[in-house]
Design a protein around this motif. Structure first.
Motif, PDB file in Angstrom:
ATOM      1  N   LEU A 140       0.815  -1.223   0.000  1.00 12.17           N
ATOM      2  CA  LEU A 140       0.000   0.000   0.000  1.00 12.17           C
ATOM      3  C   LEU A 140       0.847   1.270   0.000  1.00 12.17           C
ATOM      4  O   LEU A 140       0.331   2.376   0.117  1.00 12.17           O
ATOM      5  CB  LEU A 140      -0.939   0.000   1.207  1.00 12.17           C
ATOM      6  CG  LEU A 140      -1.986  -1.115   1.234  1.00 12.17           C
ATOM      7  CD1 LEU A 140      -2.904  -0.940   2.429  1.00 12.17           C
ATOM      8  CD2 LEU A 140      -2.809  -1.134  -0.048  1.00 12.17           C
ATOM      9  N   GLY A 185       1.301   5.345  -6.394  1.00  6.20           N
ATOM     10  CA  GLY A 185       1.028   4.059  -5.774  1.00  6.20           C
ATOM     11  C   GLY A 185       1.014   3.023  -6.890  1.00  6.20           C
ATOM     12  O   GLY A 185       0.785   3.350  -8.037  1.00  6.20           O
ATOM     13  N   PRO A 191      -1.160   5.384   0.306  1.00  3.27           N
ATOM     14  CA  PRO A 191      -0.625   5.923  -0.946  1.00  3.27           C
ATOM     15  C   PRO A 191      -1.037   5.104  -2.156  1.00  3.27           C
ATOM     16  O   PRO A 191      -1.349   5.663  -3.206  1.00  3.27           O
ATOM     17  CB  PRO A 191       0.895   5.830  -0.742  1.00  3.27           C
ATOM     18  CG  PRO A 191       1.103   5.849   0.719  1.00  3.27           C
ATOM     19  CD  PRO A 191      -0.102   5.158   1.297  1.00  3.27           C
ATOM     20  N   ALA A 192      -1.090   3.783  -2.008  1.00  5.34           N
ATOM     21  CA  ALA A 192      -1.316   2.934  -3.174  1.00  5.34           C
ATOM     22  C   ALA A 192      -2.704   3.136  -3.772  1.00  5.34           C
ATOM     23  O   ALA A 192      -2.931   2.786  -4.927  1.00  5.34           O
ATOM     24  CB  ALA A 192      -1.117   1.475  -2.815  1.00  5.34           C
ATOM     25  N   LEU A 193      -3.640   3.692  -3.012  1.00  9.24           N
ATOM     26  CA  LEU A 193      -4.985   3.858  -3.558  1.00  9.24           C
ATOM     27  C   LEU A 193      -5.123   5.135  -4.382  1.00  9.24           C
ATOM     28  O   LEU A 193      -6.216   5.481  -4.831  1.00  9.24           O
ATOM     29  CB  LEU A 193      -6.047   3.786  -2.459  1.00  9.24           C
ATOM     30  CG  LEU A 193      -6.153   2.394  -1.825  1.00  9.24           C
ATOM     31  CD1 LEU A 193      -7.158   2.401  -0.682  1.00  9.24           C
ATOM     32  CD2 LEU A 193      -6.555   1.343  -2.854  1.00  9.24           C
ATOM     33  N   GLN A 194      -4.005   5.814  -4.588  1.00 15.46           N
ATOM     34  CA  GLN A 194      -3.887   6.871  -5.616  1.00 15.46           C
ATOM     35  C   GLN A 194      -5.132   7.697  -5.846  1.00 15.46           C
ATOM     36  O   GLN A 194      -5.550   7.849  -6.984  1.00 15.46           O
ATOM     37  CB  GLN A 194      -3.585   6.217  -6.962  1.00 15.46           C
ATOM     38  CG  GLN A 194      -2.248   5.572  -7.052  1.00 15.46           C
ATOM     39  CD  GLN A 194      -1.868   5.324  -8.493  1.00 15.46           C
ATOM     40  OE1 GLN A 194      -1.353   6.208  -9.134  1.00 15.46           O
ATOM     41  NE2 GLN A 194      -2.140   4.142  -9.023  1.00 15.46           N
TER      42      GLN A 194
END
Lengths: 400, 400
Positions: free
Chosen positions: A64, A273, B244-247
């Motif tokens: 993540l 991300g 962060p990865a869910l942008q």
């Protein structure tokens, strides 16, 4: 004093996409869409994506976090393996992952052009790429093109005259015409651009959607042969071959060019991300993508053939097309004098949408053209949709 | 003839980010990073994301298709609910979802400026936003600023003189200084910009990362009060508060402005996939985000206090800072004459990295400044890291 908003002249001038407008017009009606560019939903590999996501989540919280601008390295490595099997030898450092196909074109343009730079394009060419070029203030010049690709004489003439920053081409089943460039034209353009030191952007989002699994279409990138110092930047995406939602495309080519594209991406989106990229990486490790692509090719061919049969049955005089060998679109030439934008307004009333051809032309549109999508409608819907379209066309031809 | 690549002058001029350079320098060493801007990995809500993704996948293949440029409507609706609870009344149509915070700034700039347009910024200000401005060819002019925000006299003087297209501010725990604007300065800027009809971009990526859960910092957007015809565009992101990865970030404000931003986004990325947005939507329906944010605030405060304690224990003469009330960074003033970029090279040798302050200044950098991140290192790592940093600083001060 109230705020007077000032808009970018480039954005202000952009036309709202005709694709989107026609989609909007049909909203809320019992309308059949031949306008979209969606893959067949029933073939989206949901289970495989779900399992891949499960593996990503099991790998821990790091999944993540932010990742490198260049994109998730294991996916770049895997992709290099796939490309090698197709005769494109490439190193993960010669490649950058992007949020799909259009963002890839946008980054290329931002890194390699100035406002006012010239880009040569096929005629007609991809509408969304034209919009990217206009957004970035480029001067777009169409090269005379026929069913086999750009005409080399005109390409050479325009290259000499304009010294373009880029030549943009879609040699496989391009949007909207679905044309396939002949091997001769491919070689011709590479040689011409090499001779003049001009960079080609080879956009290949549809290359994997071929109806004959055994057919081979050499990429300009492999014809060029040289990565470092080469004249071809190649870009493609997993949006059509796996799933749009996984938003992953890539650009590959000379390492210094890729570095400059990375620099542009760093400024616009420094630390993306990469959940999508990680899911895709896991998916490709376990999912038989090539078998899946054959399945897609088979279904799309059936749908395309069904569409052709339906159109032939309507016996519409003055309507013609070239049978696609892959991709998602059938490009119609309508009777002389029939304006497809007027036809669309009539078609919407009858309950079917398509995309008029004009906005795919950089200059001097051929107004009697239309793009039909055959990938995302069922057999029955298509039967009804083409009947409605034929009805609309007949109304116009009867009038004249 | 080999290809002579020509690069965009704007991209060519971009400096490679000092943050990234320092990260790269430390790669492969046993180095402790105080340079990053990562959230604490142990608090990333992996289980909640996993469950949310599960629900998205159970909803069927449509989850893998393209979606609207404006972003997934149910998420926009939920977000409006959250914002209403904070006194920001907004309609889903006054909002566009973006691929995070930086892409949001990039789209705003593309829609609302021309190359050469002036943007006023705090001094110092966010490095990555400066890069977006330079990528788009803006003229960036810093406004005199102190710990309370921009100085209103200078802001007004520069607005009169330059008639800027935008005034860019980060009023809550901004990167790099973590300054919090006083209520007076917030009101002052809104009034000033309203008076002159100038648009403010309020960037608020860190606003939810406050150490005192009860503290209230009114947004400029809510001070302005007016959405339609208002002088504030507000932008934020879920990258720091969820993952962060869910942008996913968003921009909200006057509907016509949002429409123009949507037009720019349509051209650059017409039909984004929205898997991230769907996952986030499902997550927000079930996950107690506000409790989670209190947990984050508590941990970050502990880490910030630990960092302060360590710095004080080192008794470094000439080193000072203002205690942050939230966010991710501690902004150090180093002894006069100490160049933080030279210090960084020494620190890397000792096994610690940080970000020198110079690149955060649009003009005339204060070279004796440095940004330390306290969110992503454990207590023990931080203890070692600050000792190494102090060691490096002492080496320099001993010399002079």
């Amino acid at each position: 004093m109230s705020v007077k908003y000032r808009y970018s002249s480039k954005v202000d001038r952009l036309q709202s996409s005709a694709v989107r407008d026609s989609l909007k017009m049909a909203l809320g009606r019992e309308s059949i869409s031949l306008a979209g560019d969606l893959p067949a939903e029933e073939l989206l590999p949901l289970d495989a994506v779900k399992e891949a996501a499960g593996r990503v989540f099991r790998s821990g919280n790091g999944a993540l976090q932010y990742d490198l601008t260049e994109g998730y390295l294991p996916l770049r490595e895997q992709l290099c393996g796939r490309l090698a099997a197709k005769g494109m030898t490439i190193d993960p450092d010669d490649m950058i992952l992007t949020g799909g196909s259009r963002p890839a074109i946008d980054l290329i343009v931002r890194a390699l052009t100035e406002p006012g730079s010239v880009v040569l394009v096929e005629n007609p060419t991809c509408l969304t790429s034209l919009q990217v070029f206009h957004l970035n203030g480029l001067q777009v010049i169409p090269v005379e093109s026929d069913k086999d690709g750009m005409m080399m004489e005109d390409a050479e003439r325009l290259i000499r005259r304009h010294k373009p920053a880029l030549v943009y081409v879609v040699p496989n089943f391009g949007n909207p015409t679905a044309r396939v460039w002949t091997a001769q034209r491919r070689r011709g353009l590479v040689e011409c651009c090499r001779r003049h030191g001009v960079l080609i952007v080879e956009d290949d989002p549809y290359g994997e959607l071929k109806f004959d699994a055994k057919a081979r279409f050499p990429t300009l990138f492999s014809i060029e042969g040289q990565v470092s110092g080469g004249c071809v930047l190649y870009t493609s995406t997993f949006s059509k071959s796996v799933a749009p939602a996984l938003q992953t495309g890539w650009v590959m080519g000379d390492r210094n060019v890729i570095r400059m594209i990375t620099k542009a991406k760093q400024a616009a989106d420094p630390e993306p991300g990469t959940l999508d990229q990680r899911i895709l990486d896991q998916l490709l490790r376990h999912f038989p993508l090539d078998i899946h692509l054959r399945k897609i090719g088979k279904l799309y061919r059936q749908r395309m053939q069904h569409m052709q049969t339906l159109l032939r049955e309507q016996e519409l005089s003055g309507v013609s097309w070239i049978e696609p060998q892959g991709g998602m679109f059938l490009w119609l030439e309508l009777p002389d004098g029939l304006d497809a934008e007027a036809l669309l307004r009539c078609a919407v009333m009858k309950g079917v949408t398509f995309v008029p051809g004009s906005p795919f032309y950089a200059l001097e549109p051929k107004r009697n053209t239309a793009r039909l999508n055959f990938t995302s409608t069922s057999r029955d819907q298509m039967t009804v949709g083409i009947a409605r379209l034929a009805d609309a066309i007949s109304e116009f031809t009867a009038r004249s």
